[in-house]
Design an enzyme around this catalytic site. Structure first.
Site, PDB file in Angstrom:
ATOM      1  N   LYS A   1       0.835  -1.218   0.000  1.00 34.04           N
ATOM      2  CA  LYS A   1       0.000   0.000   0.000  1.00 34.04           C
ATOM      3  C   LYS A   1       0.860   1.254   0.000  1.00 34.04           C
ATOM      4  CE  LYS A   1      -4.452  -1.668   0.983  1.00 34.04           C
ATOM      5  NZ  LYS A   1      -5.731  -1.629   1.642  1.00 34.04           N
TER       6      LYS A   1
ATOM      7  N   LYS B   1      -3.525 -10.063  -6.394  1.00 32.67           N
ATOM      8  CA  LYS B   1      -4.814 -10.208  -5.708  1.00 32.67           C
ATOM      9  C   LYS B   1      -5.886  -9.312  -6.367  1.00 32.67           C
ATOM     10  CE  LYS B   1      -6.048  -7.945  -1.656  1.00 32.67           C
ATOM     11  NZ  LYS B   1      -6.243  -7.663  -0.249  1.00 32.67           N
TER      12      LYS B   1
ATOM     13  N   LYS C   1     -10.621  -4.445  -4.225  1.00 29.73           N
ATOM     14  CA  LYS C   1     -11.753  -3.560  -4.518  1.00 29.73           C
ATOM     15  C   LYS C   1     -11.303  -2.166  -4.949  1.00 29.73           C
ATOM     16  CE  LYS C   1     -13.250  -3.778   0.099  1.00 29.73           C
ATOM     17  NZ  LYS C   1     -12.100  -3.646   0.997  1.00 29.73           N
TER      18      LYS C   1
HETATM   19  N1  AQP Z   1      -8.787 -11.267  -3.651  1.00 28.45           N
HETATM   20  C1  AQP Z   1      -9.188 -11.803  -2.522  1.00 28.45           C
HETATM   21  N2  AQP Z   1      -9.318 -13.139  -2.401  1.00 28.45           N
HETATM   22  C2  AQP Z   1      -9.757 -13.684  -1.235  1.00 28.45           C
HETATM   23  N3  AQP Z   1     -10.089 -12.963  -0.145  1.00 28.45           N
HETATM   24  C3  AQP Z   1      -9.978 -11.626  -0.230  1.00 28.45           C
HETATM   25  N4  AQP Z   1     -10.228 -10.634   0.642  1.00 28.45           N
HETATM   26  C4  AQP Z   1      -9.967  -9.441   0.070  1.00 28.45           C
HETATM   27  N5  AQP Z   1      -9.550  -9.627  -1.184  1.00 28.45           N
HETATM   28  C5  AQP Z   1      -9.532 -10.976  -1.401  1.00 28.45           C
HETATM   29  C6  AQP Z   1     -10.721 -10.834   1.996  1.00 28.45           C
HETATM   30  O1  AQP Z   1     -11.830  -9.966   2.205  1.00 28.45           O
HETATM   31  C7  AQP Z   1     -11.854  -9.576   3.564  1.00 28.45           C
HETATM   32  C8  AQP Z   1     -12.072  -8.115   3.674  1.00 28.45           C
HETATM   33  O2  AQP Z   1     -10.981  -7.424   3.108  1.00 28.45           O
HETATM   34  P1  AQP Z   1     -10.769  -5.922   3.529  1.00 28.45           P
HETATM   35  O3  AQP Z   1     -11.932  -5.115   3.135  1.00 28.45           O
HETATM   36  O4  AQP Z   1     -10.393  -5.842   4.945  1.00 28.45           O
HETATM   37  O5  AQP Z   1      -9.540  -5.405   2.754  1.00 28.45           O
HETATM   38  P2  AQP Z   1      -8.471  -6.038   1.871  1.00 28.45           P
HETATM   39  O6  AQP Z   1      -8.052  -7.405   2.298  1.00 28.45           O
HETATM   40  O7  AQP Z   1      -7.382  -5.031   1.732  1.00 28.45           O
HETATM   41  O8  AQP Z   1      -9.330  -6.182   0.554  1.00 28.45           O
HETATM   42  P3  AQP Z   1      -9.227  -5.369  -0.746  1.00 28.45           P
HETATM   43  O9  AQP Z   1     -10.386  -5.761  -1.592  1.00 28.45           O
HETATM   44  O10 AQP Z   1      -7.871  -5.564  -1.356  1.00 28.45           O
HETATM   45  O11 AQP Z   1      -9.419  -3.873  -0.267  1.00 28.45           O
HETATM   46  P4  AQP Z   1      -8.594  -2.598  -0.629  1.00 28.45           P
HETATM   47  O12 AQP Z   1      -8.515  -2.566  -2.115  1.00 28.45           O
HETATM   48  O13 AQP Z   1      -9.373  -1.480  -0.031  1.00 28.45           O
HETATM   49  O14 AQP Z   1      -7.248  -2.787   0.007  1.00 28.45           O
HETATM   50  C9  AQP Z   1     -10.552 -10.044   4.207  1.00 28.45           C
HETATM   51  O15 AQP Z   1     -10.799 -11.201   4.974  1.00 28.45           O
HETATM   52  C10 AQP Z   1      -9.696 -10.381   3.031  1.00 28.45           C
HETATM   53  O16 AQP Z   1      -8.772 -11.403   3.317  1.00 28.45           O
END
Ligand code: AQP
Length: 335
Positions: free
Chosen positions: A118, A200, A203
């Site tokens: 990040k 990965k 979002k």
């Molecule tokens: N690509 C993924 N595959 C499997 N699990 C995933 N999770 C996120 N992306 C994947 C799981 O979703 C839960 C919530 O995630 P989060 O909102 O806490 O943030 P994150 O892991 O940082 O997810 P994002 O989508 O990548 O968000 P941004 O883009 O805002 O950083 C967690 O249990 C995560 O493991």
């Protein structure tokens, strides 16, 4: 019987309202939350404190907070059977986070791969919150004495740190926190980008073709899968296929509950075109009910607010007990 033997086990997890949720969030996390509600005392939060480590548009953050809550319910979580709440409504998260930050080492936080990723992505805003994010996550978990934390693979390192912090505190002050275990699904814990299947699916990805959102319309979902990056080998095999093919097989398996062997047999002699269409249709079919329920819930904001209020009350009750216990052990005068 002691409290410990009568106590129902606790599950906790959360999702940040930092963008429109993807099928990665759904398959890695949300869709696994429901099964815990029968056996466990479950707490699921909308992790809005975490979201502000990256700049957010306030009106969007507010709207997405409702959206994530509605998605929890649309994905099958019953607010009468578990505690659904918004993280910022329970001030103990920030309070315990500060206390735990004094038991977390700079070196530990520096090793977190999400911080490295990040900071590279947001080089103009490498704030202290981005660095201490895992301490807040440890506080989220330890406040509720969670036994299990359903998460995707990307959060495993943060969970390990939460365990280390709990162990460290317990070692210094006598048992205070339950040391949590991760629950990482066997299939779906690692859903990758459709545009770059070595990364990965996130979002916050700005390439819309890379991510499939839970709320994407059916035709958009199918179109995105048709454009998914594969290769030119036409090899639908989990062991011999490319990263892109393996990712699509994983998604297909999650939505159809078919094994990789069954999928290989189903598409034996058929091309990527057929396969990608099938994955898109299975995904759209699998999300249809969630999307319908979500639409109904979002039309009733006052219901969502009543869920938030009840959840905040229940979560605060538990969280305040943990913070009082920690404060006492640390030597803070209580009046
Ligand atoms: N690509 C993924 N595959 C499997 N699990 C995933 N999770 C996120 N992306 C994947 C799981 O979703 C839960 C919530 O995630 P989060 O909102 O806490 O943030 P994150 O892991 O940082 O997810 P994002 O989508 O990548 O968000 P941004 O883009 O805002 O950083 C967690 O249990 C995560 O493991």
């Amino acid at each position: 019987m002691s409290d410990e033997t009568t106590r129902k086990k606790v599950a906790l997890s959360g999702v940040q309202p930092s963008g429109n949720l993807t099928i990665g969030n759904y398959l890695g996390a949300l869709s696994n939350f429901g099964p815990f509600t029968d056996e466990f005392d479950c707490y699921y939060c909308v992790a809005n404190l975490h979201s502000i480590t990256v700049r957010q548009v306030p009106a969007e953050l507010r709207r997405r907070t409702y959206e994530v809550l509605a998605l929890y319910i649309a994905c099958g979580l019953d607010p009468d059977k578990c505690t659904l709440f918004v993280q910022s409504h329970v001030h103990e998260h920030a309070e315990l986070s500060w206390m735990l930050s004094c038991f977390t080492m700079f070196g530990e936080l520096s090793r977190m791969t999400q911080f490295k990723d990040k900071s590279a992505k947001h080089a103009d805003n490498i704030n202290a919150g981005l660095f201490t994010y895992p301490v807040l996550m440890a506080a989220d978990i330890l406040l509720y004495q969670a036994d299990v934390v359903p998460i995707g693979q990307d959060q495993k390192q943060h969970l390990e740190l939460a365990r280390n912090i709990a162990d460290r505190f317990n070692g210094i002050y006598s048992p205070t926190f339950t040391v949590p275990e991760p629950y990482i699904p066997k299939v779906g814990a690692n859903i990758n980008s459709l545009a770059d299947p070595t990364k990965k699916m996130s979002k916050s990805d700005t390439n819309e073709n890379a991510v499939v959102r839970i709320l994407d319309p059916r035709d958009v979902i199918i179109k995105k899968f048709k454009r998914a990056v594969t290769d030119s080998d036409n090899c639908i095999s989990y062991n011999n296929g490319s990263d892109g093919v393996r990712n699509l097989m994983t998604i297909y398996s999650c939505f159809t509950h078919k094994s990789y062997d069954e999928i290989e047999r189903e598409f034996d002699g058929r091309g990527y075109g057929d396969f990608k269409t099938a994955v898109g249709e299975a995904c759209a079919d699998g999300l249809a009910d969630v999307q319908k329920k979500y639409g109904e819930l979002m039309a009733d904001k006052s219901y969502l607010e009543s869920v938030m209020r009840a959840g905040a009350e229940k979560a605060s009750h538990t969280a305040s007990k943990t913070v009082a216990k920690v404060a006492r052990k640390l030597g803070f005068v209580q009046i």
